[in-house]
Design a protein around this motif. Sequence first.
Motif, PDB file in Angstrom:
ATOM      1  N   LEU A 131      70.251  25.386  -1.488  1.00  0.00           N
ATOM      2  CA  LEU A 131      70.199  26.510  -0.545  1.00  0.00           C
ATOM      3  C   LEU A 131      68.895  27.277  -0.674  1.00  0.00           C
ATOM      4  CD1 LEU A 131      73.754  28.063  -0.115  1.00  0.00           C
ATOM      5  CD2 LEU A 131      72.521  26.447   1.299  1.00  0.00           C
ATOM      6  N   ALA A 132      68.433  27.468  -1.900  1.00  0.00           N
ATOM      7  CA  ALA A 132      67.177  28.199  -2.081  1.00  0.00           C
ATOM      8  C   ALA A 132      66.038  27.469  -1.359  1.00  0.00           C
ATOM      9  CB  ALA A 132      66.860  28.362  -3.563  1.00  0.00           C
ATOM     10  N   SER A 133      66.041  26.138  -1.427  1.00  0.00           N
ATOM     11  CA  SER A 133      64.984  25.372  -0.764  1.00  0.00           C
ATOM     12  C   SER A 133      65.080  25.520   0.756  1.00  0.00           C
ATOM     13  CB  SER A 133      65.085  23.886  -1.130  1.00  0.00           C
ATOM     14  OG  SER A 133      64.971  23.743  -2.521  1.00  0.00           O
ATOM     15  N   ILE A 134      66.293  25.442   1.280  1.00  0.00           N
ATOM     16  CA  ILE A 134      66.470  25.591   2.731  1.00  0.00           C
ATOM     17  C   ILE A 134      66.033  26.991   3.167  1.00  0.00           C
ATOM     18  CG2 ILE A 134      68.148  25.612   4.615  1.00  0.00           C
ATOM     19  CD1 ILE A 134      69.839  23.623   2.906  1.00  0.00           C
ATOM     20  N   LEU A 135      66.389  27.992   2.369  1.00  0.00           N
ATOM     21  CA  LEU A 135      66.044  29.370   2.760  1.00  0.00           C
ATOM     22  C   LEU A 135      64.537  29.608   2.716  1.00  0.00           C
ATOM     23  CD1 LEU A 135      68.999  31.350   1.147  1.00  0.00           C
ATOM     24  CD2 LEU A 135      68.679  30.682   3.542  1.00  0.00           C
ATOM     25  N   LYS A 136      63.848  28.928   1.809  1.00  0.00           N
ATOM     26  CA  LYS A 136      62.379  29.043   1.801  1.00  0.00           C
ATOM     27  C   LYS A 136      61.798  28.400   3.060  1.00  0.00           C
ATOM     28  CE  LYS A 136      61.878  29.078  -3.194  1.00  0.00           C
ATOM     29  NZ  LYS A 136      61.401  28.288  -4.345  1.00  0.00           N
ATOM     30  N   ILE A 137      62.362  27.275   3.446  1.00  0.00           N
ATOM     31  CA  ILE A 137      61.890  26.619   4.671  1.00  0.00           C
ATOM     32  C   ILE A 137      62.187  27.502   5.877  1.00  0.00           C
ATOM     33  CG2 ILE A 137      62.398  24.660   6.217  1.00  0.00           C
ATOM     34  CD1 ILE A 137      62.339  22.895   3.688  1.00  0.00           C
ATOM     35  N   ILE A 254      55.217  24.106   7.749  1.00  0.00           N
ATOM     36  CA  ILE A 254      56.151  23.590   6.741  1.00  0.00           C
ATOM     37  C   ILE A 254      55.437  22.586   5.831  1.00  0.00           C
ATOM     38  CG2 ILE A 254      58.211  22.130   6.424  1.00  0.00           C
ATOM     39  CD1 ILE A 254      58.943  24.912   7.323  1.00  0.00           C
ATOM     40  N   LEU A 255      54.676  21.681   6.440  1.00  0.00           N
ATOM     41  CA  LEU A 255      53.991  20.658   5.653  1.00  0.00           C
ATOM     42  C   LEU A 255      53.004  21.298   4.682  1.00  0.00           C
ATOM     43  CD1 LEU A 255      53.418  18.163   8.591  1.00  0.00           C
ATOM     44  CD2 LEU A 255      54.976  17.834   6.653  1.00  0.00           C
ATOM     45  N   LYS A 256      52.409  22.423   5.134  1.00  0.00           N
ATOM     46  CA  LYS A 256      51.433  23.114   4.297  1.00  0.00           C
ATOM     47  C   LYS A 256      52.102  23.894   3.159  1.00  0.00           C
ATOM     48  CE  LYS A 256      48.482  26.739   5.499  1.00  0.00           C
ATOM     49  NZ  LYS A 256      47.916  27.405   6.666  1.00  0.00           N
ATOM     50  N   ASN A 257      53.237  24.500   3.449  1.00  0.00           N
ATOM     51  CA  ASN A 257      53.828  25.455   2.488  1.00  0.00           C
ATOM     52  C   ASN A 257      55.046  24.973   1.722  1.00  0.00           C
ATOM     53  OD1 ASN A 257      52.162  27.887   3.079  1.00  0.00           O
ATOM     54  ND2 ASN A 257      52.992  27.562   5.119  1.00  0.00           N
ATOM     55  N   ASN A 258      55.697  23.910   2.183  1.00  0.00           N
ATOM     56  CA  ASN A 258      57.010  23.591   1.613  1.00  0.00           C
ATOM     57  C   ASN A 258      57.171  22.155   1.142  1.00  0.00           C
ATOM     58  OD1 ASN A 258      57.569  25.818   3.965  1.00  0.00           O
ATOM     59  ND2 ASN A 258      58.753  26.183   2.115  1.00  0.00           N
ATOM     60  N   LYS A 259      56.089  21.602   0.614  1.00  0.00           N
ATOM     61  CA  LYS A 259      56.156  20.229   0.122  1.00  0.00           C
ATOM     62  C   LYS A 259      57.251  20.083  -0.953  1.00  0.00           C
ATOM     63  CE  LYS A 259      53.078  16.522  -0.606  1.00  0.00           C
ATOM     64  NZ  LYS A 259      52.162  15.841  -1.413  1.00  0.00           N
ATOM     65  N   ASN A 260      57.252  21.039  -1.869  1.00  0.00           N
ATOM     66  CA  ASN A 260      58.251  21.041  -2.953  1.00  0.00           C
ATOM     67  C   ASN A 260      59.669  21.037  -2.442  1.00  0.00           C
ATOM     68  OD1 ASN A 260      57.528  20.969  -5.549  1.00  0.00           O
ATOM     69  ND2 ASN A 260      56.860  23.115  -5.633  1.00  0.00           N
ATOM     70  N   GLU A 261      59.919  21.924  -1.484  1.00  0.00           N
ATOM     71  CA  GLU A 261      61.276  22.069  -0.963  1.00  0.00           C
ATOM     72  C   GLU A 261      61.708  20.800  -0.233  1.00  0.00           C
ATOM     73  OE1 GLU A 261      58.950  24.619  -0.702  1.00  0.00           O
ATOM     74  OE2 GLU A 261      59.925  25.617  -2.395  1.00  0.00           O
ATOM     75  N   LEU A 262      60.782  20.208   0.527  1.00  0.00           N
ATOM     76  CA  LEU A 262      61.125  18.959   1.229  1.00  0.00           C
ATOM     77  C   LEU A 262      61.489  17.885   0.211  1.00  0.00           C
ATOM     78  CD1 LEU A 262      58.384  18.900   4.034  1.00  0.00           C
ATOM     79  CD2 LEU A 262      60.808  19.461   4.293  1.00  0.00           C
ATOM     80  N   GLU A 266      64.947  15.898  -0.400  1.00  0.00           N
ATOM     81  CA  GLU A 266      64.750  14.466  -0.132  1.00  0.00           C
ATOM     82  C   GLU A 266      64.441  14.193   1.336  1.00  0.00           C
ATOM     83  OE1 GLU A 266      68.095  12.410  -1.815  1.00  0.00           O
ATOM     84  OE2 GLU A 266      67.747  13.308  -3.781  1.00  0.00           O
ATOM     85  N   GLN A 267      63.630  15.062   1.903  1.00  0.00           N
ATOM     86  CA  GLN A 267      63.227  14.861   3.293  1.00  0.00           C
ATOM     87  C   GLN A 267      61.876  14.145   3.314  1.00  0.00           C
ATOM     88  OE1 GLN A 267      63.741  14.182   6.135  1.00  0.00           O
ATOM     89  NE2 GLN A 267      63.960  15.959   7.476  1.00  0.00           N
ATOM     90  N   ASP A 268      61.701  13.284   4.305  1.00  0.00           N
ATOM     91  CA  ASP A 268      60.535  12.421   4.409  1.00  0.00           C
ATOM     92  C   ASP A 268      59.316  13.191   4.963  1.00  0.00           C
ATOM     93  OD1 ASP A 268      58.679  10.471   4.996  1.00  0.00           O
ATOM     94  OD2 ASP A 268      60.148   9.082   5.850  1.00  0.00           O
ATOM     95  N   ILE A 415      64.467  20.038  10.354  1.00  0.00           N
ATOM     96  CA  ILE A 415      63.353  19.902   9.414  1.00  0.00           C
ATOM     97  C   ILE A 415      63.865  19.559   8.011  1.00  0.00           C
ATOM     98  CG2 ILE A 415      61.523  21.180   8.203  1.00  0.00           C
ATOM     99  CD1 ILE A 415      60.964  22.621  10.842  1.00  0.00           C
ATOM    100  N   CYS A 416      64.968  20.166   7.622  1.00  0.00           N
ATOM    101  CA  CYS A 416      65.512  19.917   6.284  1.00  0.00           C
ATOM    102  C   CYS A 416      66.283  18.599   6.217  1.00  0.00           C
ATOM    103  CB  CYS A 416      66.441  21.055   5.860  1.00  0.00           C
ATOM    104  SG  CYS A 416      65.594  22.615   5.618  1.00  0.00           S
ATOM    105  N   GLY A 417      66.679  18.084   7.357  1.00  0.00           N
ATOM    106  CA  GLY A 417      67.454  16.844   7.366  1.00  0.00           C
ATOM    107  C   GLY A 417      68.860  17.022   6.801  1.00  0.00           C
ATOM    108  N   ILE A 418      69.459  18.193   7.028  1.00  0.00           N
ATOM    109  CA  ILE A 418      70.803  18.422   6.483  1.00  0.00           C
ATOM    110  C   ILE A 418      71.851  18.220   7.573  1.00  0.00           C
ATOM    111  CG2 ILE A 418      70.093  19.925   4.618  1.00  0.00           C
ATOM    112  CD1 ILE A 418      70.745  22.290   6.322  1.00  0.00           C
ATOM    113  N   ASP A 419      73.065  17.911   7.162  1.00  0.00           N
ATOM    114  CA  ASP A 419      74.026  17.497   8.180  1.00  0.00           C
ATOM    115  C   ASP A 419      74.804  18.634   8.821  1.00  0.00           C
ATOM    116  OD1 ASP A 419      75.527  17.981   6.001  1.00  0.00           O
ATOM    117  OD2 ASP A 419      76.184  15.916   5.675  1.00  0.00           O
TER     118      ASP A 419
END
Length: 436
Positions: A131-137, A254-262, A266-268, A415-419
Motif C-alpha cells: 500500500l505504501a508503494s501504491i500511495l507513493k505512486i 512515474i518512470l522518473k520518480n517511482n522506479k523502486n515502487e514499480l 512487480e510492475q514492468d 500503472i501499478c498493475g493491481i487487480d
Amino acid sequence: MSKTTWTKIEEILSGNKKDKEVHLRGWIYRTRSSGNIVFITMRDATGILQATVKKGNLPDSEFEDGKKALIESSIELTGKVKEDKRAPGGYELQVTKLNVINFAEPFPIVKDQSPEFLLDQRHLWLRSRKLASILKIRSTVVGAIHTFFRDRGFYEFDAPVLQPNQCEGGSTLFEVKYYNDKTYLSQSWQLYAEAGIFSLEKIYNMGPTFRAEKSKTSRHLSEFWMAEMEAAWMDLHDIVEVGKDEIRFILKQILKNNKNELEILEQDYKKLKQISESEFPTITYTEAINILNEKEGMNIKWGKDLRTLEENKLADYFNTPVAVTNYPVEIMAFYKPRDPKDPKTALCFDMIAPEGYGEIIGGSQRNLDVEDMKKRLKAMGEPVENYKWYFDLRRFGSVPHAGYGLGVERVVAWICGIDNIKDTIPFPRTLLRFRP
Ligand code: 4AD
Ligand code: MG
C-alpha cells in the motif's frame, strides 16, 4: 544541546552513509532474536533497513527493550552503517543506542488474512509495503496532473461539492440533507467549470467525486478523485490530444520518480516506458464495434454502450491506451452534442486503458443547443428549470468548448498493475463499505 540530525533509510541504501554514524527513527517491520543478538528490520517512509542489536554494544536496559519490542513499535536507533551483501538493500546498521518510543501491542495483521479483514484494518494496513508503494505512486500521479495543467496555462478552479443537480444521470446521485432541503454530492465538476471558462478560459481541477454505483466491480468506487479539464475554444480533437499528452506525462513522471515502487509491485518498467513514448490511436465507436465483431468474433449491436467485456477485448487489440470517439448520441449525457457530420453520434470520447483497466478518461465537446438539451433532460425526467443558470451560459457570449475527466484511481490501478481499484485510495468507499 545540539539538535539531532535524522537520516532517512533511503540515504543509507543509496550508499552515502557507509561507515558513518547515523540517527534513525521509524518502526519495527520485522524482528527476531537469538540469545545475545536481535535482528530488527526497521522501516520509515523511504525504505527498510536491517539493524543488528548486539548485547554489549549498547546499555543492557536498551538491549532488553530491543528484545522485547514487538513489530510496529516506534523506535529511535543510533549506530554505524556497514556494507553487508546479505542484508536487504546491501547495508546494515550496527546499533549502539536504542530508544523505544512506543511499545506496540501485538499487531493484528499477520500473513494470509482475507481481503475483508484487511479492509477492516485499513488504518493499520496502510503501513504495508504494497500500500505504501501504491500511495507513493498515487502522490506522483496527483502531482503530475497539477504540473501538467499549470505548465500549459490552465488555472485551478473549484466547484461546489454540494450540487442541486445531476450531471451524469440521476441514478447514481448521493442525496444529502441540506437544512430543510436536499442536495447531492458532486458527480462531476463539469457544469460549474463550463461557467468558469468564460472568465479563465482554460481550467482544471482534481477533487473527490461521488457516484452511488449499485454494482460491485473492481473498477468502481463510490467516492473517487476525478481530474477534470475544461477549455474555451477547444474542440473534441483538441481535448483528445490533451488527454493523450496528459497520460504520457503522468507515465514519464512515474518512470522518473517511482522506479523502486514499480519494482516492489512487480510492475514492468520497460512496458510502461514504451507506452509513454508511443502515439495512442483514435478510433470511432463504429470502428470499435467493427473490430469487436469482425476480429474478435463478438456480436455487438450498434447502439449499445461498451461494457467491461467489450472494453477489455478492445484493449487486448492495442498495446497502448486507445481513444474511442463518437458514441451513439442516444446513450450519452445531455451535454454531449450531436456530431453534425454524423448526427447519430455525439462529439465525445472515452480513453480505454490497456490490459482491462477500462475507461480512464471520459469527455466531450459541449452541447450549445439549449432546445436539444431541454428535450434530452425532459426525457430523463429532470426538472429543466433547475438548469436555467447553465443555459444562461449559452445566452451570454457562448463559445465552443470542451473538456474531460480522468479517473485518478483507474490510472493508478493501471500503472501499478493491481487487480482492484480499492487499493489505490487510502480509505475506499464502495457499495458495501464506508468504514473505517
Ligand atoms: O466518464 P465520466 O462519467 O465523465 C464525467 O463525469 C464528465 N462530466 C467529465 C468531464 O467531461 N469533465 O467520468 C470520468 C472518469 C471515467 O472515465 C472514469 O475513469 C472515472 O471518471 N470514473 C470512476 N472512477 C472510479 N469509480 C467510479 N465510480 C467512476 N466513475 C467514473
Ligand atoms: Mg464515462
